[in-house]
Design an enzyme around this catalytic site. Structure first.
Site, PDB file in Angstrom:
ATOM      1  N   ASN A  23       0.988  -1.258   0.024  1.00  0.00           N
ATOM      2  CA  ASN A  23       0.002  -0.053  -0.172  1.00  0.00           C
ATOM      3  C   ASN A  23       0.863   1.458  -0.076  1.00  0.00           C
ATOM      4  O   ASN A  23       0.348   2.451  -0.148  1.00  0.00           O
ATOM      5  CB  ASN A  23      -1.087  -0.018   1.244  1.00  0.00           C
ATOM      6  CG  ASN A  23      -2.056  -1.143   0.820  1.00  0.00           C
ATOM      7  OD1 ASN A  23      -2.188  -1.481  -0.185  1.00  0.00           O
ATOM      8  ND2 ASN A  23      -2.986  -1.378   1.858  1.00  0.00           N
ATOM      9  N   CYS A 116     -10.641  -4.703  -4.432  1.00  0.00           N
ATOM     10  CA  CYS A 116     -11.408  -5.670  -3.888  1.00  0.00           C
ATOM     11  C   CYS A 116     -12.565  -5.134  -3.716  1.00  0.00           C
ATOM     12  O   CYS A 116     -12.906  -3.706  -3.200  1.00  0.00           O
ATOM     13  CB  CYS A 116     -10.666  -6.089  -2.572  1.00  0.00           C
ATOM     14  SG  CYS A 116      -9.207  -6.673  -2.524  1.00  0.00           S
ATOM     15  N   PRO A 122     -16.564   4.781  -1.641  1.00  0.00           N
ATOM     16  CA  PRO A 122     -16.524   6.115  -2.325  1.00  0.00           C
ATOM     17  C   PRO A 122     -15.201   6.839  -2.356  1.00  0.00           C
ATOM     18  O   PRO A 122     -14.212   6.717  -1.453  1.00  0.00           O
ATOM     19  CB  PRO A 122     -17.631   6.961  -1.588  1.00  0.00           C
ATOM     20  CG  PRO A 122     -17.728   6.219  -0.117  1.00  0.00           C
ATOM     21  CD  PRO A 122     -17.184   4.764  -0.154  1.00  0.00           C
TER      22      PRO A 122
HETATM   23  N1  EPU Z   1     -14.167   6.319   2.574  1.00  0.00           N
HETATM   24  C1  EPU Z   1     -15.057   7.367   2.169  1.00  0.00           C
HETATM   25  N2  EPU Z   1     -14.800   8.157   1.306  1.00  0.00           N
HETATM   26  C2  EPU Z   1     -13.782   8.615   0.589  1.00  0.00           C
HETATM   27  C3  EPU Z   1     -12.689   7.627   1.191  1.00  0.00           C
HETATM   28  C4  EPU Z   1     -13.056   6.440   1.990  1.00  0.00           C
HETATM   29  O1  EPU Z   1     -16.230   7.290   2.564  1.00  0.00           O
HETATM   30  O2  EPU Z   1     -13.563   9.328  -0.062  1.00  0.00           O
HETATM   31  C5  EPU Z   1     -14.341   5.587   3.318  1.00  0.00           C
HETATM   32  C6  EPU Z   1     -14.363   3.940   2.791  1.00  0.00           C
HETATM   33  O3  EPU Z   1     -15.351   3.379   1.893  1.00  0.00           O
HETATM   34  C7  EPU Z   1     -13.707   3.070   3.997  1.00  0.00           C
HETATM   35  C8  EPU Z   1     -13.115   4.240   4.830  1.00  0.00           C
HETATM   36  O4  EPU Z   1     -13.578   5.513   4.483  1.00  0.00           O
HETATM   37  O5  EPU Z   1     -14.922   2.901   4.738  1.00  0.00           O
HETATM   38  C9  EPU Z   1     -11.462   4.008   4.868  1.00  0.00           C
HETATM   39  O6  EPU Z   1     -11.189   4.061   3.275  1.00  0.00           O
HETATM   40  P1  EPU Z   1      -9.760   4.217   2.943  1.00  0.00           P
HETATM   41  O7  EPU Z   1      -9.817   5.502   2.112  1.00  0.00           O
HETATM   42  O8  EPU Z   1      -9.007   4.668   4.246  1.00  0.00           O
HETATM   43  O9  EPU Z   1      -9.286   3.131   2.281  1.00  0.00           O
HETATM   44  P2  EPU Z   1      -8.339   3.202   0.908  1.00  0.00           P
HETATM   45  O10 EPU Z   1      -7.426   4.298   0.918  1.00  0.00           O
HETATM   46  O11 EPU Z   1      -9.432   3.034  -0.175  1.00  0.00           O
HETATM   47  C10 EPU Z   1      -6.469   1.722   2.037  1.00  0.00           C
HETATM   48  C11 EPU Z   1      -5.600   0.547   1.541  1.00  0.00           C
HETATM   49  C12 EPU Z   1      -6.975  -0.743   2.032  1.00  0.00           C
HETATM   50  C13 EPU Z   1      -7.128  -0.754   3.336  1.00  0.00           C
HETATM   51  C14 EPU Z   1      -7.690   0.792   3.591  1.00  0.00           C
HETATM   52  C15 EPU Z   1      -7.835   1.035   5.068  1.00  0.00           C
HETATM   53  C16 EPU Z   1      -4.745   0.981  -0.564  1.00  0.00           C
HETATM   54  C17 EPU Z   1      -4.314   1.235  -1.954  1.00  0.00           C
HETATM   55  N3  EPU Z   1      -5.753   0.544   0.125  1.00  0.00           N
HETATM   56  O12 EPU Z   1      -7.841   1.799   0.916  1.00  0.00           O
HETATM   57  O13 EPU Z   1      -5.907  -1.791   1.712  1.00  0.00           O
HETATM   58  O14 EPU Z   1      -8.021  -1.534   3.834  1.00  0.00           O
HETATM   59  O15 EPU Z   1      -6.586   1.942   3.203  1.00  0.00           O
HETATM   60  O16 EPU Z   1      -6.852   0.924   5.852  1.00  0.00           O
HETATM   61  O17 EPU Z   1      -3.711   1.805   0.347  1.00  0.00           O
HETATM   62  C18 EPU Z   1      -5.668  -4.098   1.186  1.00  0.00           C
HETATM   63  O18 EPU Z   1      -4.576  -3.992   1.234  1.00  0.00           O
HETATM   64  O19 EPU Z   1      -6.126  -5.289   1.043  1.00  0.00           O
HETATM   65  C19 EPU Z   1      -6.546  -2.968   1.232  1.00  0.00           C
HETATM   66  C20 EPU Z   1      -7.862  -2.957   0.920  1.00  0.00           C
END
Ligand code: EPU
Length: 428
Positions: A23, A116, A122
């Site tokens: 990540n 995934c 969002p």
């Molecule tokens: N969320 C919103 N709006 C946004 C962004 C996020 O509502 O604009 C919500 C998401 O729906 C979720 C929460 O906020 O409920 C956290 O989401 P986050 O944005 O932190 O997740 P992400 O950046 O999309 C990264 C990792 C994920 C990991 C999450 C949480 C990457 C590429 N992915 O996702 O990793 O689960 O942070 O730590 O960095 C994995 O490695 O298997 C994986 C899914």
């Protein structure tokens, strides 16, 4: 197509060396777009997400060399080529191309990201940040169009603590005019890693790793050399595998501080865990206690380890409750664990596990990356042979999985699937 086979019940013993963080990698590679001269990143994991990002950088005119040790990106001739479809749809992290291309070219067209399926994911907070910096953002036929006359620093409060939005706004803001303040920022180690790369490229960033990040825009960024942090989720997965099936397993090239929440839970279950500078050792144990786990933003228990930890909890005596507060539907592994004889059910955002049960090998399917990790952990614990399909998910996040597990005594191998098996899996 291939399937993974695991003959369970062999005690694991030895040392597993952890690769660079997925990540971080998926954000560091797009961040190179912001420089004017070559950037080298050392220690990337060998995963398909890295290969896809390399191809995407080449599509926009980057010169990229990727080998087993490092990636060298020369971004000098890149252009803001629209990427509405194609490989961007294959991974979640392609959203970082939005921040990086907007930052450098003041315009970008990027197809909505894949990744995934864990319930709604969002990107409204990313867009809120880009708009605050002065971009006009529209969604046209599944692609996000971003354009700005110029980007100006702004104060941005994130309504949801988001890793992706925090990094994406940093990427867009480092070349913006003036000061940007991101409030309620995510604090994950990967954010510090990206901020470190950007700082080495000449950006001015303070506070990464806290919930307020301050960025002073600069005119230009240059190349540098950066060494990626170890993958705390890969390390956590092997720590859980070691606890599940090990006698004594050492996780090497890890930052123990990044896994404090997991270590605390393993100790609560009854495991002996020892840590040193860059290693964690887990010693197998009997008479394990059920524990409750709630996933939280860092430094809380990571949602990415919730699924493999659920497999481990089938060994513990009593009822454990695992609640995912980050994703509403990260429980697709549960049906598969039930096929393996686990006594587990989902209620709302929680998995309820009754143990101990002796898992039995079965044919199961990985529906997402960490569900795959959960099934590998379950296969290592189970009696008999477990067959896992859906390997494309596992290959997105785990480098040299079979080699690493074989190295500590597991019996695990890949086999080609027959045409009939492929059809069955596709229809399931
Ligand atoms: N969320 C919103 N709006 C946004 C962004 C996020 O509502 O604009 C919500 C998401 O729906 C979720 C929460 O906020 O409920 C956290 O989401 P986050 O944005 O932190 O997740 P992400 O950046 O999309 C990264 C990792 C994920 C990991 C999450 C949480 C990457 C590429 N992915 O996702 O990793 O689960 O942070 O730590 O960095 C994995 O490695 O298997 C994986 C899914």
């Amino acid at each position: 197509m291939e399937k993974l086979k695991i003959a369970g019940g062999y005690p694991l013993k030895g040392t597993v060396r952890i690769s660079g963080a997925k990540n971080s990698a998926v954000a560091l590679i797009p961040a190179t777009i912001l420089a004017q001269s070559p950037v080298t990143i050392e220690g990337l994991p060998h995963i398909s997400d890295v290969e896809i990002l390399k191809d995407l950088l080449e599509e926009i005119g980057g010169q990229v060399k990727l080998d087993s040790k490092e990636i060298v990106v020369n971004p000098a001739d890149m252009i803001s080529m629209p990427l509405p479809n194609g490989k961007v749809k294959k991974l979640r992290a392609s959203y970082y191309l939005m921040g990086a291309m907007l930052g450098r070219f003041k315009k970008a067209v990027i197809g909505l990201p894949g990744g995934c399926h864990l319930g709604p994911r969002p990107i409204d907070q990313h867009i809120k940040g880009f708009e605050a910096l002065g971009a006009k953002v529209t969604n046209e036929q599944g692609a996000i169009y971003l354009r700005a006359e110029e980007l100006r620093g702004a104060r941005i409060y994130l309504d949801v603590v988001s890793v992706g939005a925090t990094i994406n706004i940093m990427l867009a803001a480092v070349l913006a005019k003036g000061k940007t303040i991101i409030e309620n920022a995510a604090k994950e180690p990967e954010i510090i890693d990206v901020a470190t790369l950007l700082t080495n490229m000449g950006a001015k960033i303070k506070g990464a790793g806290t919930d307020v990040i301050r960025i002073e825009g600069v005119k230009e960024l240059h190349g540098c050399r950066h060494s990626i942090i170890p993958d705390r989720i890969e390390a956590g997965t092997y720590l859980i595998a070691g606890a599940a099936a090990g006698s004594e397993v050492i996780i090497d090239n890890v930052i123990p501080l990044h896994l404090e929440s997991l270590i605390a839970k393993l100790r609560e279950m009854g495991y002996t865990i020892e840590t040193s500078n860059d290693q964690i050792m887990v010693v197998g144990a009997k008479d394990l206690k059920a524990v409750d786990v709630k996933t939280l933003v860092y430094p809380g228990f990571p949602t990415d380890l919730q699924q493999p930890f659920t497999s481990l909890l089938t060994k513990a005596a009593g009822t454990s409750i695992v609640t995912d507060t980050i994703y509403s539907a990260r429980f697709k592994h549960i049906d598969e664990l039930r096929r393996m004889n686990a006594e587990v059910k989902v209620e709302g955002r929680s998995a309820i596990i009754n143990g101990p049960t002796r898992l039995q090998g079965a044919k199961v399917k990985a529906s997402d990356l960490r569900a795959g990790a959960a099934l590998v952990v379950a296969g290592l614990m189970a009696e008999g042979v477990t067959e896992i399909t859906g390997l494309e998910h596992i290959d997105r996040g785990y480098s040299f999985l079979e080699e690493k597990l074989t190295g500590i005594g597991a019996t695990i191998w890949r086999e080609a699937m027959t045409a009939e098996e492929i059809e069955q899996v596709q229809n399931s």
